[in-house]
Design a protein around this motif. Structure first.
Motif, short mmCIF file in Angstrom:
data_model
loop_
_atom_site.label_atom_id
_atom_site.label_comp_id
_atom_site.label_asym_id
_atom_site.label_seq_id
_atom_site.Cartn_x
_atom_site.Cartn_y
_atom_site.Cartn_z
N THR A 1 0.90 -1.23 0.11
CA THR A 1 -0.19 0.08 0.08
C THR A 1 0.74 1.23 0.06
OG1 THR A 1 -0.11 -0.17 2.38
CG2 THR A 1 -2.01 -1.11 1.11
N GLY A 2 2.10 1.02 -0.10
CA GLY A 2 2.99 2.32 -0.32
C GLY A 2 3.50 2.88 0.98
N LEU A 3 2.95 2.34 2.29
CA LEU A 3 3.37 2.82 3.39
C LEU A 3 5.07 2.80 3.71
CD1 LEU A 3 1.10 0.58 5.75
CD2 LEU A 3 0.76 2.96 5.08
N LYS A 4 5.31 3.95 4.38
CA LYS A 4 6.66 4.25 4.52
C LYS A 4 6.91 4.70 6.19
CE LYS A 4 7.43 6.08 -0.05
NZ LYS A 4 7.58 7.18 -0.86
N GLY A 5 8.36 4.87 6.41
CA GLY A 5 8.57 5.40 7.83
C GLY A 5 8.49 4.14 8.84
N GLN A 6 8.22 4.44 9.75
CA GLN A 6 8.13 3.09 11.11
C GLN A 6 6.93 2.56 10.84
OE1 GLN A 6 10.49 2.79 13.57
NE2 GLN A 6 12.09 4.15 12.66
N ILE A 7 7.12 1.37 11.29
CA ILE A 7 5.83 0.46 11.19
C ILE A 7 4.96 1.17 12.51
CG2 ILE A 7 4.91 -1.82 11.86
CD1 ILE A 7 7.69 -2.97 11.16
N PHE B 1 9.36 0.39 4.98
CA PHE B 1 9.61 0.79 6.37
C PHE B 1 11.06 0.96 6.73
CE2 PHE B 1 5.67 -2.17 6.96
CZ PHE B 1 4.73 -0.97 7.23
N ASP B 2 11.03 2.00 7.51
CA ASP B 2 12.62 2.17 7.98
C ASP B 2 13.16 1.05 8.46
OD1 ASP B 2 12.06 4.78 7.30
OD2 ASP B 2 11.95 5.54 9.48
N GLY B 3 14.44 0.89 7.99
CA GLY B 3 15.20 -0.34 8.36
C GLY B 3 15.01 -0.79 9.71
N GLY B 4 15.26 -0.12 10.61
CA GLY B 4 15.57 -0.64 11.89
C GLY B 4 14.29 -0.59 12.90
#
Length: 991
Positions: free
Chosen positions: A321-327, A347-350
């Motif tokens: 769905t194109g979500l980005k950033g933190q979970i 999502f952000d890697g960590g």
């Protein structure tokens, strides 16, 4: 049907929810039809009346207009229609109340073998007769999973006023949904899903279905409704379940004045490509939702905190769905959540450890399934992973996870599926995995594990059925060793095993022989060389084996052809050292046979189509097969991939190949075939890839290759033959073509100006890239390179080493997606197209060994991807263009034998340049003073040597001094005379 459809209909959660809805809906139906198996049978009934004669005649008329290839309706004879297949009557009145004509052939799930022809044979088709209007008491009508070939849904269905259940799903209806369905005011269940040619301009007719509880419009085109669809569906106050997947809905209205969908439990709007700039508030007011599927959309809006409103939510799918950033942390507040899928987001890697803490906020966490695959996560697995005690399915594959598996993994005592594949994990595999006694599916593949797998890792895995570990065969082998004690008997029976590019100990083979229920076996690149051990094990194998992959090992000798695998579908023996004749098994189940890169010899059997009638994929490339190509292909008409390249086959290409109407890939390259290309190949209307290169074929390139019959071609390679004549203009009709190789022939004439009709090289809207994995040898970047999976990314035109004349057409500059252009070794004249710089993706450009003239276009310097350039052996003139990319290509051979070229990197200066080539500014700063110093020193030394070498000698030696002055005295008169003559000539010339 594909996996997507299979998952839609056979996902256990979908089935349970649908069953729940149907069960709830049935409570609203009259008591006469609560029992769907025997509609309308009161408990006190003792006599079953015959069906009503008028209704019997109606059914007969209905049957007469149907197509029934399997004879499903053969029982529709006699007077008692209530006993006919699919018909149920009310036991009190005799009226027909139920017609269930759903295709009874089982639809496939992911593990079952499915015969498409058998399914099609079971489909009803034809027309739907209006005689059904006589069934005035019909409450249940199911025509799903049949084949009505795009006919419209009959408008008269709207007059069947008693209908409470109508299921027309996946029955190939087309056209517009008739608004007359809005007259079915008693309808509880309406399923029109999976009719791919069905559409609706508006859904206003839905507002009359006040009793509707289940609505499925999956794959119905609703793009014409705009945003109005939401207002119309909002008029259904009783709706419990709504499916709008793949409906081409482009947007969701941000708000609704009044929300009537207060009872909605299930909302599926997946795979629509919906874009939104802000969150639709009304959706988050559906607080009763238990299932929400918004996957495979394209949300640009941030993840809203309003998700916390879904206190009853049990199933949430936001994958792709194109979500980005933190979970999102808010997910941790959904304490009733059982299924969560966030796969294929960025999502952000960590953020994975923080996410784990958020889901632990619920004291009694109920999460059972978690899918975070392909989310670009970059971290180690946290030790807190062991807190999710109810977790049954965990998929973290396709990320960038590193490090080892924490020992706390053993606390997930309910875990059934663990997928960590395609990550960067390393270290040893913990023995705590052996505590997961519920584990069924374990996939650790494509990580670089170390250490040894022993029986301790498997001792308690009593339910294990699927196990995968290993990396690509092209990578160095892992240091992981699979070795168990030879006396250990495992407590499980695997159905599928895959060990790739690992090391195995001697105990492995004893362990493997205990696995007698295997269906899928992949032992690739593990160094198998003991043919006797292998044959002994194969003899013990269960007859249910379907997939056998022993590729990239060290098998030698003859592969045992006496082995019998009645259910084997896929055999891969490639990249070994097997020899002898073609191994042939009599099997009706084999559809894929890979024998490439071995030492098999002799002819390819002409009986291959009879022995393996369902064969679809045959690859025997890179062996030593000889003789003629088999001519009897009529039996094997199902073949769609045929590769016999790199052998010693000879003779003509069989005309019988033309009967392979399903053929998509045909590779006969690198053999000794002669003659012409048979016209019968144009009957292979699905042909996408044709490689006849490196043979002895001659004649003209057939015009039909560019015709409508083979319009799907994306690859055409005819290189290294003896073709003559012109390049057919018809090739420009191949709009999907993105690899064209006609090099090393004797083609003449000009290059067609219509090449910019190859739209797959002009824009990205072509479907040319919908291909599977295929190997090809292409001349790119000045060398022959072998491409495999990446072939779909290659765009190339190679017309080199022919006798082409005329100019390079300017239209070639429109092929902006082209990666390789090779026109070398021809007789081309004229200038290089001035807009050659439009080919901004060009990596290889070779115009060498022609008669091109004029300047090199300045636009060439804008090609930032160019890594191989050759303009040598032409008649080009003027200055070489400057550009950052061209300056990296400082090989002088690029421009050699163009005597009128000048400028950097050549030593030839252009008119107006300084006598000495200008140095770089840095060079001047660093070396200028140094050069000046040596210049002055040289002048002084030269003066001293010259003065004392001549003058000093005259001063010191008297005899030399007299001779010197006598010499000048003798020649002075001659010098004066010469000056006078030159002055006279000068006057005559200029005055």
């Amino acid at each position: 049907m594909d996996t997507l459809l299979a998952n839609t209909f056979f996902n256990p959660l979908n089935i349970s929810l649908s069953f729940l809805i149907l069960l709830l809906a049935s409570t609203y139906l009259p008591t006469t039809i609560i029992c769907l198996g025997d509609i309308g049978v009161p408990s006190t009934s003792t006599v079953k009346p015959l069906c009503i004669e008028e209704e019997r005649r109606a059914l007969v008329g209905f049957k007469q207009h149907l197509v029934d290839p399997s004879g499903r309706l053969s029982s529709w004879v006699g007077h008692d229609c209530c006993q006919w297949e699919g018909i149920s009557c009310n036991s009190s009145t005799g009226h027909v109340v139920k017609m269930d004509l759903r295709n009874p052939y089982p639809y496939p799930d992911s593990d079952a073998r499915w015969d498409e022809s058998a399914y099609n044979k079971s489909c009803l088709g034809g027309k739907i007769n209006a005689s059904l209007l006589s069934l005035k008491h019909l409450k249940y009508l199911d025509l799903s999973y049949n084949e009505f070939q795009g006919i419209r849904i009959p408008m008269f269905f709207g007059e069947l006023k008693s209908l409470q259940y109508l299921n027309l799903s996946l029955a190939s209806f087309g056209g517009e949904i008739p608004p007359s369905l809005g007259n079915l005011s008693s309808l509880n269940i309406l399923d029109l899903g999976m009719n791919f040619r069905l559409f609706s301009r508006n859904l206003t007719w839905l507002s009359h279905l006040s009793s509707l509880k289940y609505l499925n419009l999956n794959y119905v085109d609703l793009s014409r409704t705009g945003a109005r669809w939401a207002y119309d569906i909002n008029m259904l106050p009783s709706l419990l379940e709504l499916h709008l997947s793949s409906c081409q809905i482009e947007s969701i209205p941000l708000s609704l004045q009044r929300i009537n969908l207060t009872s909605l439990l299930v909302l599926d709007m997946s795979d629509n490509g919906i874009k939104c700039s802000s969150s639709p508030s009304w959706v988050f007011n559906l607080s009763s939702l238990m299932t929400l599927d918004l996957s495979w959309n394209n949300f640009s809006c941030p993840f809203p905190n309003e998700f916390a409103n879904f206190k009853s939510l049990e199933h949430l799918d936001l994958s792709q769905t194109g979500l980005k950033g933190q979970i999102p942390k808010v997910i941790g507040n959904l304490c009733k959540l059982k299924v969560l899928s966030l796969s294929y987001n960025k999502f952000d890697g960590g953020g994975i450890e923080e996410f784990w803490r958020s889901v632990s906020n619920c004291p009694n966490n109920s999460l059972e399934s978690l899918d975070l695959s392909n989310c670009e996560l970059e971290s180690q697995l946290p030790a807190s992973i062991g807190m999710l005690k109810n977790l049954q399915d965990l998929n973290l594959g396709g990320n960038h996870l590193w490090g080892s598996i924490p020992n706390s993994i053993g606390h997930l005592s309910s875990l059934k599926t663990l997928d960590l594949s395609f990550n960067k994990m390393n270290g040893s595999i913990p023995k705590s995995l052996g505590q997961l006694y519920e584990l069924v599916h374990l996939d650790l593949s494509y990580n670089t594990w170390e250490g040894t797998l022993t029986e301790a890792h498997f001792r308690n895995l009593i339910r294990l059925q699927y196990f995968r570990v290993g990396i690509q065969v092209t990578d160095p082998p892992m240091s992981l060793i699979f070795d168990v004690a030879s006396v250990w008997v495992p407590p499980f029976k695997l159905l599928s095993i895959a060990i790739i590019n690992c090391q195995v100990g001697p105990g492995f083979w004893v362990w493997l022989q205990s696995q007698t229920e295997l269906i899928q076996v992949t032992l690739r690149g593990i160094g198998i060389s003991e043919d006797s051990i292998l044959e002994e094990w194969l003899l013990k194998m269960s007859s249910q084996l379907k997939n056998l992959d022993l590729s990239n090992n060290q098998l030698s000798g003859d592969f045992p052809s006496h082995l019998k695998f009645p259910n084997l579908e896929h055999i891969d023996l490639s990249h070994n050292q097997l020899e002898g004749p073609f191994p042939l098994w009599r099997s009706t189940s084999v559809y894929a046979l890979y024998l490439e890169s071995n030492i098999f010899s002799g002819p390819i059997p002409s009986t291959i189509g009879q022995m393996m009638p369902n064969l679809k994929i045959l690859s025997v490339r890179s062996n030593q097969f000889s003789g003629e190509m088999p001519h009897a292909w009529s039996v094997g008409r199902k073949i769609w991939f045929l590769d016999v390249g790199h052998n010693n086959l000879s003779g003509n290409i069989p005309t019988s190949l033309g009967v392979l109407s399903l053929l998509e890939v045909l590779k006969l390259n690198n053999n000794n075939f002669g003659g012409v290309i048979p016209d019968s190949l144009q009957n292979c209307s699905g042909l996408r890839s044709l490689d006849l290169g490196h043979n002895k074929l001659f004649g003209n390139i057939p015009l039909w290759i560019g015709g409508s019959n083979v319009s799907l071609l994306y690859r055409l390679q005819l290189r290294s033959n003896v073709f003559t004549g012109h390049i057919p203009q018809q090739l420009c009709n191949l709009r999907n073509l993105h690899i064209l190789d006609l090099s090393h022939n004797s083609l003449s004439g000009t290059i067609p100006k219509c090449l910019d009709n190859l739209t797959s090289l002009v824009n990205n809207n072509s479907n040319a890239f919908g291909m599977g994995s295929e190997q090809a040898t292409l001349t790119l970047k000045g060398a022959e390179l072998v491409y495999n999976v990446t072939l779909k990314l290659v765009t190339s035109i190679d017309l080199s080493s022919n006798k082409l004349q005329g100019e390079i057409p300017e239209e070639i500059s429109n092929l902006i997606l082209l990666g390789t252009l090779n026109l070398s070794m021809n007789q081309l004249t004229g200038k290089i197209p001035s807009k050659i710089g439009n080919l901004h993706l060009l990596e290889t450009l070779d115009f060498s060994h022609n008669h091109l003239s004029g300047h090199i276009p300045q636009s060439l310097s804008s090609l930032t991807f160019l890594s191989h350039l050759n303009l040598s052996y032409n008649n080009l003139t003027g200055r070489i263009p400057s550009g950052s990319q061209l300056q990296t290509l400082n090989d002088l051979s690029i421009y050699m034998n163009n005597p009128l070229l000048c400028g950097v990197p050549l030593s030839t200066n252009c008119l107006g340049d300084n006598t000495f080539p200008a140095k770089d500014a840095n060079d001047k700063n660093e070396d200028g003073n140094h050069d000046k110093l040596w210049f002055y020193v040289s002048v002084v030394l030269g003066f001293i040597v010259g003065f004392w070498g001549i003058c000093g000698t005259l001063i010191l030696k008297t005899s030399w001094r007299y001779a010197y002055f006598e010499f000048f005295d003798n020649i002075k008169d001659k010098v004066a005379l010469a000056i006078a003559l030159k002055a006279t000539c000068f006057k005559r010339i200029f005055f």
